[in-house]
Every structure is written in structure tokens, then in C-alpha cells.
Design a protein around this motif. Sequence first.
Motif, mmCIF file in Angstrom:
data_model
loop_
_atom_site.group_PDB
_atom_site.id
_atom_site.type_symbol
_atom_site.label_atom_id
_atom_site.label_comp_id
_atom_site.label_asym_id
_atom_site.label_seq_id
_atom_site.Cartn_x
_atom_site.Cartn_y
_atom_site.Cartn_z
ATOM 1 N N SER A 1 1.605 -11.370 -6.699
ATOM 2 C CA SER A 1 2.675 -11.743 -5.996
ATOM 3 C C SER A 1 3.245 -10.665 -5.114
ATOM 4 O O SER A 1 4.024 -10.704 -4.221
ATOM 5 C CB SER A 1 3.631 -12.342 -6.744
ATOM 6 O OG SER A 1 3.991 -11.358 -7.856
ATOM 7 N N THR A 2 3.027 -9.492 -5.806
ATOM 8 C CA THR A 2 3.538 -8.074 -5.180
ATOM 9 C C THR A 2 2.581 -7.601 -4.237
ATOM 10 O O THR A 2 2.818 -6.500 -3.594
ATOM 11 C CB THR A 2 4.105 -7.203 -6.112
ATOM 12 O OG1 THR A 2 2.934 -6.683 -7.054
ATOM 13 C CG2 THR A 2 5.162 -7.772 -7.089
ATOM 14 N N SER A 3 1.507 -8.074 -4.191
ATOM 15 C CA SER A 3 0.349 -7.354 -3.158
ATOM 16 C C SER A 3 0.813 -7.821 -1.715
ATOM 17 O O SER A 3 1.405 -8.869 -1.339
ATOM 18 C CB SER A 3 -0.899 -7.770 -3.532
ATOM 19 O OG SER A 3 -1.093 -9.193 -3.192
ATOM 20 N N SER A 4 0.643 -6.857 -0.667
ATOM 21 C CA SER A 4 0.659 -7.054 0.644
ATOM 22 C C SER A 4 -0.180 -6.240 1.493
ATOM 23 O O SER A 4 -1.257 -5.912 1.090
ATOM 24 C CB SER A 4 2.329 -6.660 0.827
ATOM 25 O OG SER A 4 2.499 -5.190 0.840
ATOM 26 N N LYS A 5 0.168 -5.830 2.469
ATOM 27 C CA LYS A 5 -0.600 -4.668 3.366
ATOM 28 C C LYS A 5 -0.761 -3.415 2.378
ATOM 29 O O LYS A 5 -1.586 -2.698 2.675
ATOM 30 C CB LYS A 5 -0.219 -4.772 4.573
ATOM 31 C CG LYS A 5 -0.535 -6.007 5.550
ATOM 32 C CD LYS A 5 0.445 -5.956 6.777
ATOM 33 C CE LYS A 5 -0.131 -4.981 7.777
ATOM 34 N NZ LYS A 5 0.229 -5.059 9.059
ATOM 35 N N VAL A 6 0.282 -3.141 1.721
ATOM 36 C CA VAL A 6 0.291 -1.920 0.921
ATOM 37 C C VAL A 6 -0.530 -2.399 -0.474
ATOM 38 O O VAL A 6 -0.324 -3.114 -1.130
ATOM 39 C CB VAL A 6 1.586 -1.720 0.485
ATOM 40 C CG1 VAL A 6 1.687 -0.371 -0.267
ATOM 41 C CG2 VAL A 6 2.427 -1.391 1.747
ATOM 42 N N THR A 7 -1.818 -1.426 -0.578
ATOM 43 C CA THR A 7 -2.448 -1.421 -1.930
ATOM 44 C C THR A 7 -1.805 -1.206 -2.993
ATOM 45 O O THR A 7 -1.996 -1.816 -4.087
ATOM 46 C CB THR A 7 -3.697 -0.471 -1.657
ATOM 47 O OG1 THR A 7 -4.287 -0.850 -0.384
ATOM 48 C CG2 THR A 7 -4.758 -0.847 -2.739
ATOM 49 N N THR B 1 -3.839 -1.119 5.762
ATOM 50 C CA THR B 1 -3.306 -1.621 4.369
ATOM 51 C C THR B 1 -1.488 -1.728 4.842
ATOM 52 O O THR B 1 -1.058 -2.238 3.937
ATOM 53 C CB THR B 1 -3.227 -0.446 3.566
ATOM 54 O OG1 THR B 1 -2.799 0.706 4.136
ATOM 55 C CG2 THR B 1 -4.632 -0.047 2.937
ATOM 56 N N GLY B 2 -1.102 -1.173 5.897
ATOM 57 C CA GLY B 2 0.089 -1.228 6.212
ATOM 58 C C GLY B 2 0.985 -0.321 5.624
ATOM 59 O O GLY B 2 2.472 -0.015 5.621
ATOM 60 N N ARG B 3 0.566 0.636 4.740
ATOM 61 C CA ARG B 3 1.098 1.618 4.221
ATOM 62 C C ARG B 3 1.633 2.646 5.400
ATOM 63 O O ARG B 3 1.274 2.900 6.261
ATOM 64 C CB ARG B 3 0.297 2.573 3.462
ATOM 65 C CG ARG B 3 -0.196 1.859 2.081
ATOM 66 C CD ARG B 3 -1.595 2.459 1.715
ATOM 67 N NE ARG B 3 -1.312 3.658 1.042
ATOM 68 C CZ ARG B 3 -1.089 3.671 -0.380
ATOM 69 N NH1 ARG B 3 -0.830 2.641 -1.351
ATOM 70 N NH2 ARG B 3 -0.942 4.997 -0.814
ATOM 71 N N HIS C 1 5.089 14.020 7.584
ATOM 72 C CA HIS C 1 4.678 15.116 6.547
ATOM 73 C C HIS C 1 3.748 14.282 5.862
ATOM 74 O O HIS C 1 3.198 15.214 5.021
ATOM 75 C CB HIS C 1 5.876 15.655 5.609
ATOM 76 C CG HIS C 1 6.845 16.560 6.546
ATOM 77 N ND1 HIS C 1 6.398 17.450 6.924
ATOM 78 C CD2 HIS C 1 7.982 16.047 6.755
ATOM 79 C CE1 HIS C 1 7.514 18.133 7.595
ATOM 80 N NE2 HIS C 1 8.599 17.039 7.544
ATOM 81 N N GLU C 2 3.058 13.238 6.159
ATOM 82 C CA GLU C 2 2.015 12.554 5.609
ATOM 83 C C GLU C 2 2.340 11.990 4.072
ATOM 84 O O GLU C 2 1.586 11.796 3.186
ATOM 85 C CB GLU C 2 0.679 13.467 5.453
ATOM 86 C CG GLU C 2 0.035 13.734 6.823
ATOM 87 C CD GLU C 2 -1.123 14.427 6.770
ATOM 88 O OE1 GLU C 2 -1.656 14.867 5.724
ATOM 89 O OE2 GLU C 2 -1.805 14.650 7.863
ATOM 90 N N ARG C 3 3.867 11.891 3.993
ATOM 91 C CA ARG C 3 4.029 11.438 2.756
ATOM 92 C C ARG C 3 4.318 9.991 2.798
ATOM 93 O O ARG C 3 4.801 9.202 3.756
ATOM 94 C CB ARG C 3 5.374 12.090 2.297
ATOM 95 C CG ARG C 3 5.349 13.384 1.945
ATOM 96 C CD ARG C 3 6.827 13.889 1.824
ATOM 97 N NE ARG C 3 7.940 13.536 2.678
ATOM 98 C CZ ARG C 3 9.227 13.816 2.700
ATOM 99 N NH1 ARG C 3 9.397 14.355 1.612
ATOM 100 N NH2 ARG C 3 9.781 13.647 3.611
ATOM 101 N N LEU C 4 4.023 9.099 1.774
ATOM 102 C CA LEU C 4 4.103 7.836 1.833
ATOM 103 C C LEU C 4 5.592 7.333 1.604
ATOM 104 O O LEU C 4 6.255 7.680 0.545
ATOM 105 C CB LEU C 4 3.290 7.022 0.710
ATOM 106 C CG LEU C 4 1.628 6.923 0.827
ATOM 107 C CD1 LEU C 4 0.909 6.712 -0.535
ATOM 108 C CD2 LEU C 4 1.495 6.207 2.047
ATOM 109 N N VAL C 5 6.142 6.605 2.474
ATOM 110 C CA VAL C 5 7.337 6.260 2.467
ATOM 111 C C VAL C 5 7.934 4.532 2.499
ATOM 112 O O VAL C 5 9.101 4.505 2.555
ATOM 113 C CB VAL C 5 8.182 6.857 3.588
ATOM 114 C CG1 VAL C 5 8.217 8.556 3.536
ATOM 115 C CG2 VAL C 5 7.733 6.561 4.807
ATOM 116 N N GLY C 6 6.842 3.870 2.667
ATOM 117 C CA GLY C 6 7.328 2.663 2.777
ATOM 118 C C GLY C 6 5.889 1.842 3.185
ATOM 119 O O GLY C 6 4.890 2.230 3.183
ATOM 120 N N ALA C 7 6.145 0.452 3.904
ATOM 121 C CA ALA C 7 5.229 -0.510 4.217
ATOM 122 C C ALA C 7 5.732 -1.186 5.381
ATOM 123 O O ALA C 7 6.867 -1.612 5.416
ATOM 124 C CB ALA C 7 4.979 -1.161 2.979
#
Length: 422
Positions: free
Chosen positions: A25-31, A95-97, A102-108
Motif C-alpha cells: 500500500s505504501t509502494s510507489s515509484k519510490v522503492t 523509481t520517481g525518487r 547534492h545527490e541527497r534523497l529528498v522526496g518522491a
Amino acid sequence: MPLFCWRLLLVFQLLQYSAFSWSHSTSSKVTHPPPVHSCGRGSRPRNQVQMTSLELWVDVRNTKAFIPLGASRCLTHHAPTEPLDVPFLVEEEATGRLQDDHERLVGAVLAITKPEDVTKAINLIGSVDWVVLDAFIDWIQIPCENVIAAAQGGPTRVCVAVEDAEQLSGVAFALETGVDAVLLKPGRDQLWSHARRVQAEKNEKILPASEGSGAQTVFPSAVGKEQEHVQLVPAKVAEVVPGGVGDRVCLDLVQLLKVGEGCLVGSSAKGLILVQAEVLATTYINPRPFRINAGPVHSYVLMEDGSAKYLSEIEAGDRVRVVSADGHSRGVTVGRCKIESRPLLKVSFQWPAGGEGGNEGGTRTAQIFLQQAETVCLVRGTAEGGGCTSVTRLRAGDMVVVRARSQGTHLGNAIKAHVEEK
């Protein structure tokens, strides 16, 4: 197998199914939900939710284009090879990540095509800095409101892709806080122009609360003409006489105005006088702070874009320029025009020539017709101590403020040809 072993096996299978259902249910384009890297808004208690300023993002994922005026960030699929004038965010296509510069993951980034996609976005609230709704549906208002409701008071900010100008105000002010950013395609000049206007309107609402409150920074470069300062000059009332009976127009706006705010109105576009909204209570009538009793149908009123328009031509949906006593201004939409037959007063006034647009000596004279009612007030201006005077108490020698021009108008726009108005 003993009975208790069967029970343990059943419990284990149920736990496995529950874990799978939650992850599905929480999966999306973000792995995997990326960790939070604070972008500066911070968490607030839910009872202290406040509006934040609106960012304008430009979508260059599938194109190479110039960055439009007022853009706060750009969204791309690949890190740019050359420096940009604004920060960028990179969406991983598979993935939509969402990564920052600065190549930090900040959202989706989530494609919104059905209700389940909105649920996925809501499940990410609190785990990421940004949730970007890449809407592929006709109307995005309700999905936006659902995500905004979940995000209010928390660290996650919401951006939504907007295709139509008519949707901008809805998402910008949804649930009183609105989205934090809108994603616009480049090359859509009218859409960007409208977005800058909505951004200025939203920033105007948060300016009083921004001092010491931690609200988002207002982006001055994006405000532009939408908050243009209007130069007002003092004028002296020369005469107040009966003006007969005429078709008077009330402009009922979709916002509440404050003391000292109103519209610039007059019989001549060269001298528009500041008529205050009905913000003050009188003996028999309650305040109507959304209403400006602007005078009869022949009068000009200053529009948001700086042109002048006859009151007879104003319709619901038009945007007039609301001006304060110190000249600060903003565009506000007209919700209704109310035309009724009423007794009028003619107010003549004069001011020194050489105001904005002119440098010759002497004085200029103009007049305005207004309803003979105590609720109709003219602003005196800050130089005269502020306040206002009702037209029923107005006398020769009283001071008001006007927007002065040396040029006449044609179809509401200033021209250099000689135009005389008496």
C-alpha cells in the motif's frame, strides 16, 4: 503436529501477510522511503499551521528550455552539465525518487491517475521533504486537498503539476495553507504570468505573519508588477455639490479589505481618487469590508494591470487594483457588480501639476461623482495623518490622495496624444 504449533504457524503467516499488505500500500515509484533532509520549514504543532509562500518550479524533464522569470527550482531527469541560475531537483525516471543538487534523497514524484495513488502520496507524508504530485487527471483540487490535509503541520512539503491557469488559485490556497510549490512547463507564458500573480497574492497574505514566525521566504524577483507601488499625491477638495441621480456601481470583491484600502476611481484617468472600502461601521449600517461604493457607471477604475476601465464594463472575475494609503497595492478579483439608482455628489479636487508623468507648473483639476452616503469615504493619506473622510462631511479645503497622470487614455491605456477631459 501439536495444536499449539499450528497456532504459531497461523500467527506467523498472518504477520507475513500484514507486512506485505502494508509495504504494497505504501509502494510507489519510490522503492524505499528516502530519509528526511530538512529544507528549512521544520515541524510545527498542528494547532500552529500557517500559510507558506509559493514556489514556482519549472519542469524540464523532457525538454531543454530557458528558465522562466520567477522560477524557484527546476525539475529534471539528469543533473545539468552547466550551472543554472536556480537550484535543481533530479527525478530518477525508473523509481520517481527525488534528489537535490547534492545527490541527497529528498522526496518522491508520484503519478496521480487514480485514488490509490493519492493514498500512496499520503503514506509518504512525514518520511520525505517533498511529495510531488504529477497529476494526470482533469481536476486536481480534491487530491491536492487530501494530501495537504495530511501534510499540514509536518515537515513534508507538497508540489503539484498544474496545466491550466484556472487551477492555480485553487491549489495555492487549498485548505487555507495551499501547496508549497507548483510545477509548470516552460514556454507557457500566460500560465507563468498567472502563476506569478497567484504567488504574489499568496505572499501578500503571509507577509504580516512572516516576521519572527518562521514562515517561508518571499521571493522578491517573482513578485514583479503584481505588487507594484502606486505613487499617490495629496489633492485639495475644491468643491462638493449635488450631482443629481445616477446609476451607481458597488464593486463587491472576493477579499476583505482593511482601513485605508480601496480602489482608485474618477471621472478622468488623469486623476483617480482613492475611495476606501466600507470597512467602518456607521450609525445604521454594519461594515462591508469587501465592498467599494465606486460611483456611477461612467467613472474609471484602475485595474490590476495598470489600465483604466469604465465601471459599466466591470464584470465578475475582473481584477481591480486595491491600493492602500501608502501606495502599496495588490490585485483582487471582483465577485459581483451591484448597479442601483442613487443620489450623487460631485467632488472637484486639484493638485499641483508635475506629479508622475508631468513636470509643468500650475495645478490640475478633476472630479469624481460618488453616492451621497455616509458609508462612502475618501482616504486622506499618510502625509495628512491618515484616516478618511465621509463624502457627506467633505468640505472645500479637505485633503485627499490621488494617482496623478499627465497622459490621457485610449481603451484604458495611456497614450501620448493630447486628451482633454472636463
